[in-house]
Write a protein that holds these residues in place. Structure first.
Motif, PDB file in Angstrom:
ATOM      1  N   GLU A 170       0.816  -1.214   0.000  1.00 20.38           N
ATOM      2  CA  GLU A 170       0.000   0.000   0.000  1.00 20.38           C
ATOM      3  C   GLU A 170       0.848   1.260   0.000  1.00 20.38           C
ATOM      4  O   GLU A 170       0.433   2.309  -0.494  1.00 20.38           O
ATOM      5  CB  GLU A 170      -0.932   0.000   1.221  1.00 20.38           C
ATOM      6  N   SER A 171       2.061   1.130   0.542  1.00 22.07           N
ATOM      7  CA  SER A 171       2.977   2.277   0.574  1.00 22.07           C
ATOM      8  C   SER A 171       3.523   2.623  -0.805  1.00 22.07           C
ATOM      9  O   SER A 171       4.112   3.681  -1.002  1.00 22.07           O
ATOM     10  CB  SER A 171       4.155   1.971   1.505  1.00 22.07           C
ATOM     11  N   GLY A 172       3.315   1.705  -1.761  1.00 29.96           N
ATOM     12  CA  GLY A 172       3.858   1.919  -3.102  1.00 29.96           C
ATOM     13  C   GLY A 172       5.245   1.349  -3.288  1.00 29.96           C
ATOM     14  O   GLY A 172       5.842   1.479  -4.356  1.00 29.96           O
ATOM     15  N   HIS A 173       5.771   0.703  -2.237  1.00 33.91           N
ATOM     16  CA  HIS A 173       7.097   0.109  -2.294  1.00 33.91           C
ATOM     17  C   HIS A 173       7.006  -1.409  -2.290  1.00 33.91           C
ATOM     18  O   HIS A 173       5.996  -1.984  -1.874  1.00 33.91           O
ATOM     19  CB  HIS A 173       7.944   0.565  -1.098  1.00 33.91           C
ATOM     20  N   TYR A 174       8.080  -2.047  -2.725  1.00 33.94           N
ATOM     21  CA  TYR A 174       8.176  -3.498  -2.609  1.00 33.94           C
ATOM     22  C   TYR A 174       8.719  -3.860  -1.225  1.00 33.94           C
ATOM     23  O   TYR A 174       9.507  -3.112  -0.650  1.00 33.94           O
ATOM     24  CB  TYR A 174       9.138  -4.070  -3.650  1.00 33.94           C
ATOM     25  N   PRO A 175       8.364  -5.045  -0.719  1.00 34.65           N
ATOM     26  CA  PRO A 175       9.038  -5.545   0.479  1.00 34.65           C
ATOM     27  C   PRO A 175      10.430  -6.048   0.099  1.00 34.65           C
ATOM     28  O   PRO A 175      10.766  -6.132  -1.088  1.00 34.65           O
ATOM     29  CB  PRO A 175       8.139  -6.703   0.919  1.00 34.65           C
ATOM     30  N   VAL A 176      11.240  -6.389   1.073  1.00 30.45           N
ATOM     31  CA  VAL A 176      12.487  -7.103   0.799  1.00 30.45           C
ATOM     32  C   VAL A 176      12.111  -8.548   0.457  1.00 30.45           C
ATOM     33  O   VAL A 176      11.401  -9.214   1.218  1.00 30.45           O
ATOM     34  CB  VAL A 176      13.426  -7.083   2.025  1.00 30.45           C
ATOM     35  N   PHE A 177      12.554  -9.018  -0.693  1.00 32.16           N
ATOM     36  CA  PHE A 177      12.239 -10.383  -1.109  1.00 32.16           C
ATOM     37  C   PHE A 177      13.304 -11.345  -0.565  1.00 32.16           C
ATOM     38  O   PHE A 177      14.496 -11.168  -0.823  1.00 32.16           O
ATOM     39  CB  PHE A 177      12.176 -10.481  -2.633  1.00 32.16           C
ATOM     40  N   VAL A 178      12.853 -12.350   0.173  1.00 37.98           N
ATOM     41  CA  VAL A 178      13.739 -13.328   0.793  1.00 37.98           C
ATOM     42  C   VAL A 178      13.598 -14.650   0.053  1.00 37.98           C
ATOM     43  O   VAL A 178      12.493 -15.204  -0.047  1.00 37.98           O
ATOM     44  CB  VAL A 178      13.395 -13.508   2.282  1.00 37.98           C
ATOM     45  N   ILE A 179      14.711 -15.159  -0.475  1.00 36.02           N
ATOM     46  CA  ILE A 179      14.690 -16.391  -1.275  1.00 36.02           C
ATOM     47  C   ILE A 179      15.765 -17.338  -0.752  1.00 36.02           C
ATOM     48  O   ILE A 179      16.953 -17.181  -1.022  1.00 36.02           O
ATOM     49  CB  ILE A 179      14.947 -16.093  -2.767  1.00 36.02           C
ATOM     50  N   ASP A 180      15.329 -18.323   0.038  1.00 35.22           N
ATOM     51  CA  ASP A 180      16.248 -19.301   0.628  1.00 35.22           C
ATOM     52  C   ASP A 180      15.757 -20.709   0.264  1.00 35.22           C
ATOM     53  O   ASP A 180      14.890 -21.240   0.921  1.00 35.22           O
ATOM     54  CB  ASP A 180      16.284 -19.127   2.149  1.00 35.22           C
ATOM     55  N   GLU A 181      16.245 -21.321  -0.825  1.00 36.40           N
ATOM     56  CA  GLU A 181      17.433 -20.887  -1.523  1.00 36.40           C
ATOM     57  C   GLU A 181      17.229 -21.014  -3.016  1.00 36.40           C
ATOM     58  O   GLU A 181      16.202 -21.511  -3.482  1.00 36.40           O
ATOM     59  CB  GLU A 181      18.658 -21.683  -1.044  1.00 36.40           C
ATOM     60  N   VAL A 182      18.251 -20.588  -3.785  1.00 34.11           N
ATOM     61  CA  VAL A 182      18.270 -20.806  -5.224  1.00 34.11           C
ATOM     62  C   VAL A 182      19.281 -21.921  -5.463  1.00 34.11           C
ATOM     63  O   VAL A 182      20.486 -21.681  -5.553  1.00 34.11           O
ATOM     64  CB  VAL A 182      18.681 -19.530  -5.987  1.00 34.11           C
ATOM     65  N   GLY A 183      18.804 -23.161  -5.510  1.00 30.78           N
ATOM     66  CA  GLY A 183      19.708 -24.310  -5.594  1.00 30.78           C
ATOM     67  C   GLY A 183      19.228 -25.354  -6.584  1.00 30.78           C
ATOM     68  O   GLY A 183      18.299 -25.112  -7.362  1.00 30.78           O
ATOM     69  N   LYS A 184      19.839 -26.533  -6.538  1.00 35.95           N
ATOM     70  CA  LYS A 184      19.550 -27.581  -7.520  1.00 35.95           C
ATOM     71  C   LYS A 184      18.083 -27.991  -7.520  1.00 35.95           C
ATOM     72  O   LYS A 184      17.480 -28.177  -8.576  1.00 35.95           O
ATOM     73  CB  LYS A 184      20.424 -28.806  -7.248  1.00 35.95           C
ATOM     74  N   MET A 185      17.509 -28.179  -6.344  1.00 38.68           N
ATOM     75  CA  MET A 185      16.105 -28.621  -6.280  1.00 38.68           C
ATOM     76  C   MET A 185      15.176 -27.587  -6.895  1.00 38.68           C
ATOM     77  O   MET A 185      14.291 -27.909  -7.689  1.00 38.68           O
ATOM     78  CB  MET A 185      15.710 -28.902  -4.834  1.00 38.68           C
ATOM     79  N   GLU A 186      15.394 -26.336  -6.540  1.00 37.22           N
ATOM     80  CA  GLU A 186      14.538 -25.259  -7.028  1.00 37.22           C
ATOM     81  C   GLU A 186      14.712 -25.021  -8.523  1.00 37.22           C
ATOM     82  O   GLU A 186      13.777 -24.581  -9.199  1.00 37.22           O
ATOM     83  CB  GLU A 186      14.838 -23.969  -6.254  1.00 37.22           C
ATOM     84  N   MET A 187      15.897 -25.349  -9.043  1.00 36.33           N
ATOM     85  CA  MET A 187      16.196 -25.098 -10.438  1.00 36.33           C
ATOM     86  C   MET A 187      15.408 -25.968 -11.409  1.00 36.33           C
ATOM     87  O   MET A 187      15.387 -25.717 -12.611  1.00 36.33           O
ATOM     88  CB  MET A 187      17.699 -25.296 -10.714  1.00 36.33           C
ATOM     89  N   PHE A 188      14.742 -26.999 -10.913  1.00 35.18           N
ATOM     90  CA  PHE A 188      13.889 -27.807 -11.784  1.00 35.18           C
ATOM     91  C   PHE A 188      12.683 -27.011 -12.271  1.00 35.18           C
ATOM     92  O   PHE A 188      12.048 -27.375 -13.258  1.00 35.18           O
ATOM     93  CB  PHE A 188      13.407 -29.071 -11.060  1.00 35.18           C
ATOM     94  N   SER A 189      12.348 -25.947 -11.580  1.00 35.31           N
ATOM     95  CA  SER A 189      11.190 -25.130 -11.926  1.00 35.31           C
ATOM     96  C   SER A 189      11.584 -23.963 -12.825  1.00 35.31           C
ATOM     97  O   SER A 189      12.241 -23.016 -12.383  1.00 35.31           O
ATOM     98  CB  SER A 189      10.524 -24.595 -10.655  1.00 35.31           C
ATOM     99  N   LYS A 190      11.170 -24.019 -14.073  1.00 36.45           N
ATOM    100  CA  LYS A 190      11.440 -22.906 -14.986  1.00 36.45           C
ATOM    101  C   LYS A 190      10.693 -21.656 -14.539  1.00 36.45           C
ATOM    102  O   LYS A 190      11.190 -20.537 -14.689  1.00 36.45           O
ATOM    103  CB  LYS A 190      11.028 -23.290 -16.414  1.00 36.45           C
ATOM    104  N   SER A 191       9.506 -21.853 -13.971  1.00 35.62           N
ATOM    105  CA  SER A 191       8.724 -20.706 -13.494  1.00 35.62           C
ATOM    106  C   SER A 191       9.436 -20.005 -12.341  1.00 35.62           C
ATOM    107  O   SER A 191       9.415 -18.773 -12.236  1.00 35.62           O
ATOM    108  CB  SER A 191       7.336 -21.170 -13.032  1.00 35.62           C
TER     109      SER A 191
END
Length: 200
Positions: free
Chosen positions: A109-130
Motif C-alpha cells: 500500500e505504501s507503493g514500495h516493494y518488500p524485501v524479497f527473501v529467497i532461501d534458496e536458489v539451488g539444484k532442487m529449485e532449479m527444476f522449476s522454470k517458473s
C-alpha cells in the motif's frame, strides 16, 4: 545521511556449504528487519527429520505457509517426469504453488516493494522454470531488494546460480562457522541500506 546508490549493493547474497547456518542467519536478519519496520516477503527451506534422520525438506513462507519441497525416496512423478537430487525426490508442484506467489511483484500500500527473501536458489529449485523466471524478474525489477542464499560451487556449476553470484549489483557473503554469528549485523545493514536507497 543517505548513502550514494553507487556505494550500496542492491541485492544481498549468502553462500556457503550445506548445514553451515545460512537459513538460521536468514531468520535472524528477518527478525532484525521486522524490528526496523522493514517489510519482508518470501520463503526459506527447512529440514524435515524423523527418528534423528533427515527425510526431506519443506518450503516455508515468511507468513507461515508450509509445503513439501523434497522427500527421501518418494515417487512424485505421477506418470510423468521425476525430479531427483541424490536420494531426494523433488515435489515440484508443491514447491511452485507455495513459493511462486510470494515472489509476485506486487507493491504494498505504501507503493514500495518488500524485501524479497529467497532461501534458496539451488539444484532442487532449479527444476522449476517458473521459479527461475520469477527470481530473474525480481532481481531485475526496478526498486527491488533481494536477500537470497545460493550454494557454493561444487561439481558442475549451475549457470543461473553463477549468474546471480556474478551480478554487479549484488554483494556476496560467504558464511562459515567462524563468521556466521558476526555476519548478522553486516548483512542486516547491507539489506537495510539497499531498501532505504532503492526501495524508497
Amino acid at each position: 545521511m543517505a548513502q550514494s546508490a553507487q556505494n550500496v549493493a542492491r541485492h544481498v547474497i549468502l553462500t556457503g556449504p550445506p548445514g553451515i547456518g545460512k537459513t538460521t542467519l536468514i531468520h535472524k536478519v528477518c527478525g532484525s528487519l521486522k524490528e526496523a519496520s522493514i517489510p519482508t516477503q518470501g520463503f526459506y527451506t527447512e529440514e524435515v527429520r524423523a527418528g534423528g534422520k533427515r527425510t526431506g525438506f519443506d518450503v516455508v513462507t515468511l507468513d507461515g505457509q508450509r509445503a513439501p519441497l523434497a522427500r527421501v525416496g518418494s515417487d512424485t512423478s505421477h506418470g510423468g517426469r521425476e525430479y531427483r537430487v541424490g536420494q531426494y525426490s523433488v515435489e515440484l508442484k508443491s514447491f511452485e504453488q507455495t513459493a511462486l506467489p510470494v515472489l509476485s511483484l506486487k507493491k504494498m500500500e505504501s507503493g514500495h516493494y518488500p524485501v524479497f527473501v529467497i532461501d534458496e536458489v539451488g539444484k532442487m529449485e532449479m527444476f522449476s522454470k517458473s521459479f527461475i523466471q520469477a527470481v530473474g524478474k525480481t532481481l531485475s525489477a526496478a526498486k527491488t531488494t533481494v536477500l537470497a542464499t545460493i550454494p557454493i560451487p561444487k561439481g558442475r556449476p549451475i549457470p543461473f546460480v553463477e549468474e546471480i553470484r556474478a551480478r554487479k549489483d549484488a554483494v556476496v557473503f560467504t558464511v562459515s562457522r567462524e563468521n556466521r554469528d558476526a555476519l548478522l549485523a553486516e548483512v542486516f545493514q547491507a539489506v537495510k541500506d539497499s531498501y532505504k536507497t532503492f526501495g524508497s
